[in-house]
Design a protein around this motif. Structure first.
Motif, mmCIF file in Angstrom:
data_model
loop_
_atom_site.group_PDB
_atom_site.id
_atom_site.type_symbol
_atom_site.label_atom_id
_atom_site.label_comp_id
_atom_site.label_asym_id
_atom_site.label_seq_id
_atom_site.Cartn_x
_atom_site.Cartn_y
_atom_site.Cartn_z
ATOM 1 N N ARG A 38 1.065 -1.155 0.070
ATOM 2 C CA ARG A 38 0.123 0.318 0.290
ATOM 3 C C ARG A 38 0.788 0.970 0.002
ATOM 4 N N GLN A 39 0.226 2.603 -0.141
ATOM 5 C CA GLN A 39 0.682 3.649 -0.797
ATOM 6 C C GLN A 39 0.066 4.561 0.032
ATOM 7 N N ALA A 40 -0.027 5.491 0.660
ATOM 8 C CA ALA A 40 -0.402 6.502 1.341
ATOM 9 C C ALA A 40 -0.295 7.908 0.387
ATOM 10 N N LYS A 43 3.735 9.133 0.914
ATOM 11 C CA LYS A 43 4.320 8.201 2.115
ATOM 12 C C LYS A 43 5.096 7.487 1.200
ATOM 13 N N GLU A 89 -5.529 5.439 9.487
ATOM 14 C CA GLU A 89 -4.291 5.280 9.101
ATOM 15 C C GLU A 89 -3.906 3.979 7.805
ATOM 16 N N ASP A 90 -5.131 3.474 8.146
ATOM 17 C CA ASP A 90 -4.589 2.152 6.537
ATOM 18 C C ASP A 90 -5.105 2.633 5.204
ATOM 19 N N THR A 91 -5.707 3.733 5.117
ATOM 20 C CA THR A 91 -6.339 4.681 4.153
ATOM 21 C C THR A 91 -5.094 4.741 2.993
ATOM 22 N N ALA A 92 -4.571 4.343 1.696
ATOM 23 C CA ALA A 92 -3.823 4.267 1.521
ATOM 24 C C ALA A 92 -4.600 3.363 -0.315
ATOM 25 N N TYR A 94 -3.994 0.292 -2.150
ATOM 26 C CA TYR A 94 -3.098 -1.227 -1.965
ATOM 27 C C TYR A 94 -2.936 -1.628 -3.705
ATOM 28 N N GLN A 122 -8.219 1.709 -4.239
ATOM 29 C CA GLN A 122 -7.994 2.930 -2.877
ATOM 30 C C GLN A 122 -8.598 2.664 -2.240
ATOM 31 N N THR A 124 -10.547 4.624 1.241
ATOM 32 C CA THR A 124 -10.208 4.978 2.095
ATOM 33 C C THR A 124 -11.558 4.709 3.890
#
Length: 127
Positions: A38-40, A43, A89-92, A94, A122, A124
């Motif tokens: 995953r990438q937020a 980050k 904080e799992d928002t990213a 995937y 995505q 969210t």
């Protein structure tokens, strides 16, 4: 070539669940270990979970251990990521990834080891 297509992302409230799917085509799916990353925003991409070609071995990032479950169905050429107790904080975005490997019990946890990537889906999580 292996083509990977993720699905199942969306908007969910904190504490909720989602199941991501990644459908593979092009080569024999059981010749590949699979992973989720995953990438937020702002980050670096990070490892989430990995599974061996047979499904007998799995490995998780500490941040998702106990909440996420990776699985695969080699007959359906699909890998899944069940995500429970989701946090903001799992928002990213995937991504699923494939690594050519028939090694027993071998799971890969770094991005550079993987050969093929999907386009991402995505996720969210609202607070």
């Amino acid at each position: 070539q292996v083509q990977l297509v993720e699905s199942g992302g969306g908007l969910v409230q904190a504490g909720g669940s989602l199941r991501l799917s990644c459908a593979a085509s092009g080569r024999t799916f059981s010749n590949y270990a699979m992973g989720w990353f995953r990438q937020a925003p702002g980050k670096e991409r990070e490892f989430v979970a990995g599974i061996s070609w047979s499904g007998d071995s799995t490995y998780y990032a500490d941040s998702v251990k106990g909440r996420f479950t990776i699985s695969r169905d080699n007959a359906e050429n699909t890998v899944y990521l069940q995500m429970n107790s989701l946090k903001p904080e799992d928002t990213a975005v995937y991504y699923c990834a494939a690594k050519g490997s028939r090694g027993w019990g071998i799971v890969f946890s770094t991005g550079y080891e993987y050969d093929y990537w999907g386009q991402g889906t995505q996720v969210t999580v609202s607070s």
